[in-house]
Write a protein that holds these residues in place. Structure first.
Motif, PDB file in Angstrom:
ATOM      1  N   ARG A 124      51.753  50.938  32.427  1.00 14.23           N
ATOM      2  CA  ARG A 124      51.788  52.408  31.826  1.00 14.23           C
ATOM      3  C   ARG A 124      52.996  52.384  31.348  1.00 14.23           C
ATOM      4  N   VAL A 125      53.101  52.923  29.891  1.00 12.73           N
ATOM      5  CA  VAL A 125      54.140  53.292  29.023  1.00 12.73           C
ATOM      6  C   VAL A 125      54.409  54.532  29.027  1.00 12.73           C
ATOM      7  N   GLY A 126      55.753  54.962  29.249  1.00 12.47           N
ATOM      8  CA  GLY A 126      55.902  56.340  29.437  1.00 12.47           C
ATOM      9  C   GLY A 126      55.844  57.359  28.120  1.00 12.47           C
ATOM     10  N   TRP A 127      56.274  56.956  27.213  1.00 10.97           N
ATOM     11  CA  TRP A 127      56.219  57.733  25.714  1.00 10.97           C
ATOM     12  C   TRP A 127      55.796  57.001  24.746  1.00 10.97           C
ATOM     13  N   LEU A 185      56.467  55.195  21.749  1.00 11.03           N
ATOM     14  CA  LEU A 185      57.448  54.611  21.185  1.00 11.03           C
ATOM     15  C   LEU A 185      56.623  53.763  20.217  1.00 11.03           C
ATOM     16  N   ILE A 198      59.500  49.022  21.104  1.00  9.73           N
ATOM     17  CA  ILE A 198      59.177  48.788  22.502  1.00  9.73           C
ATOM     18  C   ILE A 198      59.679  47.244  22.794  1.00  9.73           C
ATOM     19  N   LEU A 229      63.109  46.450  22.965  1.00  4.84           N
ATOM     20  CA  LEU A 229      63.828  46.642  24.429  1.00  4.84           C
ATOM     21  C   LEU A 229      64.019  45.398  25.304  1.00  4.84           C
ATOM     22  N   GLN A 233      63.415  64.789  31.515  1.00  7.82           N
ATOM     23  CA  GLN A 233      62.045  64.151  31.214  1.00  7.82           C
ATOM     24  C   GLN A 233      62.134  62.877  30.996  1.00  7.82           C
ATOM     25  N   ARG A 273      60.192  60.225  33.612  1.00  2.00           N
ATOM     26  CA  ARG A 273      59.048  59.931  32.474  1.00  2.00           C
ATOM     27  C   ARG A 273      57.924  60.796  32.582  1.00  2.00           C
ATOM     28  N   ASN A 274      58.362  62.069  32.730  1.00  3.34           N
ATOM     29  CA  ASN A 274      57.505  63.203  33.032  1.00  3.34           C
ATOM     30  C   ASN A 274      57.686  64.258  31.694  1.00  3.34           C
ATOM     31  N   PRO A 275      56.713  64.496  31.090  1.00  2.00           N
ATOM     32  CA  PRO A 275      56.705  65.581  30.114  1.00  2.00           C
ATOM     33  C   PRO A 275      56.781  67.032  30.447  1.00  2.00           C
ATOM     34  N   GLU A 285      53.345  59.361  41.323  1.00  2.00           N
ATOM     35  CA  GLU A 285      52.500  60.243  40.586  1.00  2.00           C
ATOM     36  C   GLU A 285      53.045  61.298  39.994  1.00  2.00           C
ATOM     37  N   PRO A 286      52.911  61.612  38.680  1.00  2.00           N
ATOM     38  CA  PRO A 286      53.630  62.611  38.122  1.00  2.00           C
ATOM     39  C   PRO A 286      53.363  63.887  38.404  1.00  2.00           C
ATOM     40  N   THR A 329      61.302  53.832  29.974  1.00  2.00           N
ATOM     41  CA  THR A 329      59.767  54.009  29.171  1.00  2.00           C
ATOM     42  C   THR A 329      59.042  52.944  29.550  1.00  2.00           C
TER      43      THR A 329
END
Lengths: 250, 327
Positions: free
Chosen positions: A86-89, A91, A96, A99, B74, B78-80, B136-137, B212
């Motif tokens: 799972r990648v958060g954002w 990018l 990536i 990094l 955020q 890692r949570n919008p 879990e977000p 990330t």
């Protein structure tokens, strides 16, 4: 520089998943860690990298106990590709991959990241957001990040999961190239036949202990296949070398 | 971020600050504006320089702090949907401030600020502790929402039972936020913890970007993640505490600001921090302007304006995020 496990007991939240594992990974080796679900493969990698405290025993990396390594030294000694992808954002792929080399100045890190993306076959994807890519493409971007760490020990948890057959071979070939260049490579796999083909050495975990350790043909014997995996199987010699075939034991 | 985007953000900030200076409840004639600029001591000058300017600057400072704190939280989680208001950090800062007021310490210099800071830090630590436990977000947001309600309820309770009964209007001031009637002294007092918090958050930027890739990859990246993580929490709590001490609980700015500039920053949570601060400053200055110029019997509370815009946005972001969580 070896990665040495001595009688390691470990597990998440105090559970005993590993029950006394001893193992040494030397530079240039490509070691496949096999075992059924719950055998302790991921726990072995995480404990060995200091992500999980040891309940007993010792792990040495770069000739030091793992817990004594400073973050920067540990990063120089080992690169890790976790199973969790799972990648958060969203990018860009290049960012990536970059990094993997937070220790380099930006220009150098970018050049390295671009080269690593090219190695995993993602030339032209540099500017694409990782969350806009397919699952397999994202896995390859993360593999590029692992390559960018340039660490002498590369640890990958199921690097082939979710990849198409061609990409599976690509990923394993790239890791084999790193091993040929002198890096120690440790990966977990579920595909026994693939593991037997690409790894120089296999370690079979069964219920938190090492059930077999050695060259693929010595390790994946009918007896081990039967007791550990519940499979009937054997190596068949072909023009392309020995191939392992298996089926569920009746 | 591209140069055009930087210029645009900077230009917008200057524009809303100018508007905050020139527009207001009292309409001035061109002659009065001329007088105000020529003679700052004149009645029109008083309105511009001692009422409107500090108010606009305070709104910008608080919006900037909340925008930066929101972006840091955020990135860290890692949570919008993370934001000091949503996670209950603002509510606990308000609670801390309310406690100091109820204890009769409001006359002591810095006491209210300290109370708000302590409340914000406590909630910040609690939230980051919970974040490590609940992967879990959605779970974290739900916990934050309950923390937030609890903080608000306890604040109301304290004012209810306070020995020197505080007017309902005063309570509403704290719970809904306002930057009316602030002077330069107030700004200076808020500026110290804000600057410190901003410094901490900006220092943690590399770590936020690395996160990330998830906790484990970040832990093995070679960056001093434990320190960077602490800096982000402490920085966000400091800024939130300072903001609440100065203006009460103003919601949704920290949530909205990062989303407005996320694409401009290439989605990078580390590079997002400063643009998000500027966006937050623009948002809150504009919101305060709206609360001033809207013709209404009693001035609209700042928190009401931000909630009117922010709550639908929160729903929209939640809707979009829930799709990516499922994937």
């Amino acid at each position: 520089m070896s990665w040495v496990f001595t009688d390691v007991h470990a597990g998440p939240a105090g559970r005993a998943v590993l029950k006394g594992v001893s193992l040494t990974v030397a530079p240039g080796e490509m070691v496949g860690v096999l075992g059924p679900n719950g055998a302790g493969k991921t726990t072995l990698l995480r404990a060995g990298l200091g992500l999980l405290p040891l309940q007993a025993g010792q792990v040495q990396l770069a000739d030091k106990p793992i817990a004594e390594l400073k973050p920067a030294m540990r990063a120089r000694a080992a690169g890790y590709l976790p199973q969790e992808r799972r990648v958060g954002w969203n990018l860009a792929a290049l960012r990536i991959a970059e990094l993997g080399a937070p220790d380099l100045p930006e220009g150098q890190a970018q050049a390295l990241a671009a080269a690593c993306l090219a190695r995993v076959g993602l030339e032209g994807f540099e500017g694409r957001g990782v969350l806009d890519l397919s699952g397999g493409e994202r896995a390859r971007v993360l593999l590029a990040r692992l390559l960018a760490t340039r660490a002498p020990l590369l640890v990958a948890d199921e690097p082939t999961a979710g990849l198409d057959p061609d990409a599976q071979f690509l990923a394993l070939d790239l890791l084999a190239q790193e091993a040929a260049r002198g890096a120690g490579v440790v990966l977990t796999l579920h595909d026994l036949a693939l593991a037997a083909r690409v790894c120089s050495r296999l370690v079979v975990l069964h219920d938190g202990r090492v059930a077999a350790d050695g060259a693929p043909r010595e390790v994946l014997t009918p007896a081990t296949l039967r007791t550990v995996f519940g499979l009937d199987g054997a190596f068949i010699d072909t023009e392309d070398g020995p191939v392992l075939v298996t089926r569920r034991a009746p | 971020m591209s140069r055009t985007a930087t210029l645009l953000l900077g230009g917008l900030l200057i524009l809303v600050l100018l508007a905050g200076l020139l527009l207001g409840e009292t309409t001035l004639t061109p002659a009065q504006y001329g007088q105000a600029f020529a003679h700052p001591g004149s009645p029109a000058g008083e309105v511009l320089w001692t009422i409107r300017l500090p108010r606009a600057l305070m709104a910008a400072l608080i919006g900037g702090g909340l925008g930066l704190a929101g972006a840091a939280l955020q990135g860290l989680l890692r949570n919008p949907l993370a934001d000091p208001g949503v996670l209950g950090v603002s509510a606990f800062a308000g609670l801390g401030a309310a406690l100091t007021i109820a204890l009769g310490l409001s006359a002591v210099t810095g006491a209210v600020e300290a109370g708000a800071l302590v409340g914000a830090l406590a909630a910040g630590l609690l939230v980051s502790g919970l974040a490590a436990r609940f992967r879990e977000p959605e779970a974290l947001i739900l916990l934050g929402v309950s923390l937030s309600s609890l903080g608000g309820a306890l604040t109301a309770l304290i004012f209810n039972f306070s020995p020197s009964p505080v007017a309902t209007a005063e309570v509403m001031n704290w719970l809904l936020g306002s930057v009316a009637n602030r002077d330069f002294g107030d700004i200076l007092r808020a500026l110290v913890p804000m600057t410190l918090g901003a410094g901490l958050c900006l220092w943690s930027a590399r770590g936020l970007t690395m996160l990330t890739l998830g906790e484990e990859t970040a832990a093995l990246s070679g960056l001093p993640m434990a320190s960077l993580r602490t800096a982000a929490v402490a920085g966000a709590a400091l800024m939130t505490g300072a903001a609440v001490a100065a203006a009460g609980v103003v919601g949704f700015v920290g949530l909205a600001a990062p989303h407005l500039v996320r694409r401009l920053s290439g989605d990078d949570p580390g590079k997002l921090l400063i643009p998000s601060a500027v966006a937050g400053a623009i948002l809150l200055t504009a919101a305060d302007l709206i609360s001033r110029v809207l013709p209404s019997e009693q001035e609209l509370k700042l928190g009401v304006v931000t909630a009117l815009v922010g709550a639908p946005l929160f729903a929209l972001v939640a809707w979009r995020a829930s799709r990516s969580w499922r994937a």
